[in-house]
Design a protein around this motif. Structure first.
Motif, mmCIF file in Angstrom:
data_model
loop_
_atom_site.group_PDB
_atom_site.id
_atom_site.type_symbol
_atom_site.label_atom_id
_atom_site.label_comp_id
_atom_site.label_asym_id
_atom_site.label_seq_id
_atom_site.Cartn_x
_atom_site.Cartn_y
_atom_site.Cartn_z
ATOM 1 N N GLY A 6 0.791 -1.225 0.000
ATOM 2 C CA GLY A 6 0.000 0.000 0.000
ATOM 3 C C GLY A 6 0.821 1.272 0.000
ATOM 4 N N ALA A 7 2.129 1.181 -0.184
ATOM 5 C CA ALA A 7 2.959 2.384 -0.237
ATOM 6 C C ALA A 7 2.618 3.217 -1.469
ATOM 7 C CB ALA A 7 4.432 1.996 -0.241
ATOM 8 N N GLU A 8 2.739 4.542 -1.343
ATOM 9 C CA GLU A 8 2.370 5.458 -2.419
ATOM 10 C C GLU A 8 3.605 6.078 -3.058
ATOM 11 O OE1 GLU A 8 -0.348 8.323 -0.947
ATOM 12 O OE2 GLU A 8 -1.839 6.855 -0.287
ATOM 13 N N SER A 9 3.470 6.413 -4.323
ATOM 14 C CA SER A 9 4.547 7.078 -5.059
ATOM 15 C C SER A 9 3.920 7.978 -6.113
ATOM 16 C CB SER A 9 5.477 6.047 -5.710
ATOM 17 O OG SER A 9 6.415 6.684 -6.548
ATOM 18 N N SER A 10 4.592 9.065 -6.440
ATOM 19 C CA SER A 10 4.066 9.992 -7.436
ATOM 20 C C SER A 10 4.285 9.510 -8.863
ATOM 21 C CB SER A 10 4.716 11.367 -7.259
ATOM 22 O OG SER A 10 6.130 11.250 -7.397
ATOM 23 N N LYS A 11 5.087 8.469 -9.055
ATOM 24 C CA LYS A 11 5.345 7.916 -10.385
ATOM 25 C C LYS A 11 5.566 6.418 -10.253
ATOM 26 C CE LYS A 11 10.327 8.775 -10.170
ATOM 27 N NZ LYS A 11 11.497 9.393 -10.827
ATOM 28 N N TRP A 12 5.559 5.745 -11.384
ATOM 29 C CA TRP A 12 5.763 4.295 -11.375
ATOM 30 C C TRP A 12 7.220 3.984 -11.105
ATOM 31 C CZ3 TRP A 12 8.778 0.769 -13.902
ATOM 32 C CH2 TRP A 12 8.424 -0.591 -13.744
ATOM 33 N N ILE A 13 7.469 3.000 -10.236
ATOM 34 C CA ILE A 13 8.818 2.515 -9.969
ATOM 35 C C ILE A 13 8.786 0.992 -10.015
ATOM 36 C CG2 ILE A 13 9.702 4.476 -8.646
ATOM 37 C CD1 ILE A 13 8.827 3.162 -6.133
ATOM 38 N N GLY A 14 9.902 0.403 -10.375
ATOM 39 C CA GLY A 14 9.951 -1.045 -10.553
ATOM 40 C C GLY A 14 9.954 -1.807 -9.248
ATOM 41 N N GLY A 20 10.043 -4.067 -0.847
ATOM 42 C CA GLY A 20 11.040 -4.710 -1.682
ATOM 43 C C GLY A 20 10.501 -5.570 -2.807
ATOM 44 N N ALA A 21 9.169 -5.524 -3.058
ATOM 45 C CA ALA A 21 8.573 -6.342 -4.113
ATOM 46 C C ALA A 21 8.769 -5.665 -5.468
ATOM 47 C CB ALA A 21 7.091 -6.563 -3.841
ATOM 48 N N TRP A 22 8.861 -6.493 -6.515
ATOM 49 C CA TRP A 22 9.070 -5.985 -7.869
ATOM 50 C C TRP A 22 7.751 -5.969 -8.635
ATOM 51 C CZ3 TRP A 22 13.551 -4.016 -9.906
ATOM 52 C CH2 TRP A 22 14.727 -4.205 -9.172
ATOM 53 N N ASN A 23 7.593 -4.950 -9.487
ATOM 54 C CA ASN A 23 6.451 -4.823 -10.412
ATOM 55 C C ASN A 23 5.104 -4.925 -9.699
ATOM 56 O OD1 ASN A 23 8.215 -4.627 -12.634
ATOM 57 N ND2 ASN A 23 8.343 -6.857 -12.790
ATOM 58 N N THR A 24 4.979 -4.265 -8.560
ATOM 59 C CA THR A 24 3.722 -4.281 -7.813
ATOM 60 C C THR A 24 3.024 -2.928 -7.800
ATOM 61 O OG1 THR A 24 4.957 -3.840 -5.764
ATOM 62 C CG2 THR A 24 4.466 -6.151 -6.292
#
Length: 449
Positions: A6-14, A20-24
């Motif tokens: 459920g962490a938020e970010s202003s842009k897509w990150i891998g 530490g999960a990838w492509n989520t």
């Protein structure tokens, strides 16, 4: 937003910087919240809520609903509380839907609404026909195949059921949120609206939830914070035993567990798990010791199995099933340092029979006894069981509720039980011989002479 944590970010990150999960990371549309969005359709508010003095609040026992299932009632704390929200999670195919459907079929005289977002009406009817032969009837159980939460509330308000079941929360969506079903936003908003419905109408709600590949319940962590009770349905699909554990419970203990046995006609309650967890014909077999364990308020005897063999490779193997591997390594170090048994060049395998995972420290003595029995190839006497925690200095430490362990061993026909030297056991009336020990050397002397 990260679909795992459920962490938020202003842009897509891998890679998620939090879990530490990838492509989520998935894109969610952010809109301004309105007052109408947080209301439950068809449910009227009871006016404005004002603060009250704590001393003016009336307290009493919660009204509970009997589910006619002793194991489920025990795990819930005595029954299902009116207006509570219960979340049940588990592996796919473990039996979550079977348990809930057979429970709703037993509630004769109470109307239950089973909402399925995964199965059709024909599939539910086929399962009900298989379960209703032994578990009840279908006269008081209503089924609905719907994934729109607003339509579910309309049907529930028209019918006013005594129990609402939603299978599963990951398939339900609300029209007030522009996101796909199962996303972080949909699961969070739907669970909040369902909680409001349960509290405002006093209707208990059972939610079935999916789990991710790590074994935790899928969706945001806030889902587990919102609900009143979180139950975990465990077990191997290749074995017939199922364990229902309470992870969170606002109306009862979180250390209770229920045991079921999977049959063609559904899940059968296991009233006496000790008889199922013990091997009948084990005369002359080394590496087996019986422990008197307690999970929650329930005593039962479990079989601890060990295999010690010479290490083929340079580094010996240490493997444990159903028991903490780090604690097993600690007990092996105690055996080598305090008791003088050399196990550094040997492979040690440990197994708790029946597929159980036990955290009770009282099984330490049975673990080291099984390891030593396999190492010496000497069988532990069949009529002996034990309970005791092993300290780092080799002492046998006292354990809680020892009288219940003794009574359970006597009920199952054991003639001797080895326990720590404790005070207050002189007045215990029992036919079983009680052997008190203070160190591991004394316990080994009693077992192997």
């Amino acid at each position: 937003m990260c679909s795992d944590c459920g962490a938020e970010s202003s842009k897509w990150i891998g890679k998620c910087p939090v879990c530490g999960a990838w492509n989520t990371y998935i894109e969610e549309v952010v809109k301004k919240e309105s007052a109408v969005r947080n209301s439950v359709p068809g449910v009227e508010r009871n006016g404005i809520v004002t603060p009250m003095m704590l001393r003016d609040v009336t307290s009493g026992e919660e009204v509970r609903m009997d589910l006619y299932d002793a194991e489920l009632n025990r795990v819930l704390g005595g029954g299902l509380v009116k207006g509570s929200l219960v979340l049940i999670g588990g592996e796919p195919g473990i039996g979550k839907s079977t348990l809930i459907l057979q429970t709703s079929l037993k509630l004769s005289g109470l109307r239950s609404l089973y909402v399925s977002g995964e199965e059709s009406l024909r599939q539910l009817k086929m399962r009900a026909d298989r379960l209703s032969a032994d578990n009840g009837d279908t006269d008081s159980c209503y089924v609905l195949c719907e994934t729109n939460l607003e339509q579910i509330f309309v049907q529930a308000c028209n019918m006013q059921p005594d129990l609402l079941i939603i299978d599963s929360i990951q398939t339900i969506f609300t029209e007030t949120v522009d996101a796909s079903p199962g996303s972080i936003t949909q699961v969070r908003e739907c669970s909040v609206l369902i909680l409001k419905y349960a509290k405002e109408t006093g209707t208990p709600v059972l939610l079935i939830g999916h789990i991710n590949k790590e074994g935790s319940i899928a969706g945001p962590k806030v889902l587990e914070h919102i609900v009143d009770t979180v139950l975990q349905f465990e077990g191997d699909r290749h074995y017939m035993y199922r364990i229902l554990r309470s992870i969170k419970n606002r109306f009862g203990s979180t250390s209770e567990l229920g045991i079921y046995e999977m049959h063609q006609s559904g899940l059968r309650q296991v009233d006496n798990p000790s008889e199922l967890l013990l091997t009948e014909n084990r005369d002359g077999l080394s590496g087996i010791a019986i422990a008197a364990a307690i999970e929650g308020a329930r005593p039962f005897l479990i079989e601890t199995q060990s295999l010690v063999s010479s290490a083929v490779y340079g580094t010996p193997q240490r493997s444990s099933t159903g028991f903490d591997l780090r604690r097993m390594n600690m007990l092996l170090a105690v055996l080598e340092k305090r008791a003088g048994f050399k196990l550094a060049q040997k492979d040690v395998f440990l197994n708790i029979a029946g597929g159980l995972r036990v955290n009770d420290p009282a099984i330490d003595m049975s673990v080291i006894s099984a390891v030593l029995s396999s190492s010496l190839d000497l069988a532990v006497e069949r009529s002996v069981c034990m309970a005791g925690e092993v300290g780092l200095s080799g002492e046998i430490r006292p354990v809680t509720r020892i009288e219940q362990r003794i009574q359970e061993a006597e009920k199952l026909g054991f003639s001797r039980i080895i326990i720590p030297a404790m005070k207050g056991l002189d007045n215990v009336k029992t036919k079983i011989e009680i052997i008190k020990v203070r160190k591991v050397e004394e316990a080994f002397r009693e077992l192997f002479g």
